[in-house]
Design an enzyme around this catalytic site. Structure first.
Site, PDB file in Angstrom:
ATOM      1  N   ASP A  57     -11.082   2.516   4.210  1.00 42.31           N
ATOM      2  CA  ASP A  57     -11.443   1.098   4.054  1.00 42.31           C
ATOM      3  C   ASP A  57     -12.951   0.908   3.907  1.00 42.31           C
ATOM      4  OD1 ASP A  57      -9.225  -0.560   3.844  1.00 42.31           O
ATOM      5  OD2 ASP A  57      -8.859  -0.578   5.999  1.00 42.31           O
TER       6      ASP A  57
ATOM      7  N   LYS B 104       0.833  -1.210   0.000  1.00 45.57           N
ATOM      8  CA  LYS B 104       0.000   0.000   0.000  1.00 45.57           C
ATOM      9  C   LYS B 104       0.862   1.252   0.000  1.00 45.57           C
ATOM     10  CE  LYS B 104      -3.671  -2.548   2.333  1.00 45.57           C
ATOM     11  NZ  LYS B 104      -4.304  -2.898   3.619  1.00 45.57           N
TER      12      LYS B 104
ATOM     13  N   GLN C 154      -4.457  -1.571   9.820  1.00 44.64           N
ATOM     14  CA  GLN C 154      -4.286  -2.878   9.217  1.00 44.64           C
ATOM     15  C   GLN C 154      -4.802  -3.971  10.152  1.00 44.64           C
ATOM     16  OE1 GLN C 154      -3.068  -3.546   6.045  1.00 44.64           O
ATOM     17  NE2 GLN C 154      -3.780  -5.615   6.474  1.00 44.64           N
TER      18      GLN C 154
END
Length: 294
Positions: free
Chosen positions: A120, A53, A97
């Site tokens: 997200d 990412k 994460q």
């Protein structure tokens, strides 16, 4: 002959579009989109994902801010960091994460992220916006699946879609996105009876079960489209390691289209994360209404 729909190539195009949007934000609004990535603990797979990412963010010009915390971090300390990132106007997107260590509640942590910085798309407010079709930030993998389907179909109205897997990360949101496009959607899961027969009725199969080779060739009717979200690491009898999807790709010659693993949905997920980060920056500037759909 089945067509292989390469998500990595489409992701490159999306990255180019994101790069152009960032240049416009910098030139017209003196805004440099920034993504804060929080990694708790030393999980090797998580470290790999975070690295990918960060590299993708660098390619398009997104400023990446990494916070690495030890595995024994208290939930209160992580919540304090999130509060600080929420309050920082220079941070446009926040990504924590997963998975998190056992002492930390993922639900509480994800719920603490500002909905407008939740790149997200997991915050309950964004889930609600998705379920009612009122915009917000959409989860990256389901959004990537829909962009892939748009490469195949001009219109999804009336098509029969079967979603295999009911997770909050992929199965449920992709089903909502398909419904928004007027598909007839069946969501299946581990307790679904007669799954092969249900799958055979589908024009579109989205499989996100995390089971290597679950969907066999005789589950797929001729001309169907298979979007394979599965990423499974398997070891062959000779000890060789490889990554496979949830569908048996070598049995799908009669399908119309299938996404490969790797190189299919995975790159689309990261490209959509970049796009969501820029959208969050545009929302912060008032250029995009949070309640508006793309």
């Amino acid at each position: 002959m089945v067509e292989i729909l390469r998500g990595d190539l489409i992701a490159q195009r999306i990255e180019g579009e994101v790069r152009d949007r960032i240049v416009q934000l910098q030139q017209q609004h003196d805004c440099h989109p920034a993504l804060a990535v929080v990694l708790v603990g030393e999980d090797p797979a998580s470290a790999i994902y975070v690295g990918r990412k960060k590299r993708a963010a660098a390619r398009v010009g997104i400023r990446s801010i990494e916070h690495r915390l030890p595995a024994d971090t208290a939930e209160s300390d992580l919540m304090a960091l999130i509060a600080a990132l929420n309050a920082d106007p220079a941070v446009h997107g926040i990504l924590v994460q997963l998975p998190l260590p056992q002492q930390i509640s993922s639900d509480r942590v994800l719920g603490a992220i500002s909905p407008d910085k939740d790149v997200d798309g997991f915050h309950p407010v964004n889930v609600g916006r998705l379920s009612t079709g009122t915009g917000g930030l959409v989860p990256c993998t389901p959004l990537g699946c829909m962009i892939l389907l748009d490469q195949v179909f001009d219109d999804l109205k009336g098509m029969k879609a079967v979603v295999i897997g009911k997770s909050n990360i992929v199965g449920k949101p992709v089903a909502l996105l398909l419904l928004e496009r007027e598909c007839t959607v069946t969501v299946t899961h581990i307790h679904t009876r007669g799954l092969p027969d249900i799958a055979r009725t589908a024009d579109i199969i989205v499989v996100a079960a995390g089971v290597p080779g679950l969907v066999r060739g005789d589950w797929v009717k001729p001309g169907a489209v298979v979007i394979d979200v599965g990423i499974n690491r398997v070891v062959d009898a000779d000890g060789a390691k490889r990554v496979v999807g949830d569908a048996c790709a070598d049995e799908m010659d009669h399908a119309r289209v299938i996404t490969p693993v790797p190189g299919g949905v995975g790159p689309m997920t990261i490209a959509c994360l970049l796009s969501n980060t820029v959208r969050a920056a545009e929302m912060a500037l008032g250029l995009v209404d949070a309640a508006a759909s793309d």
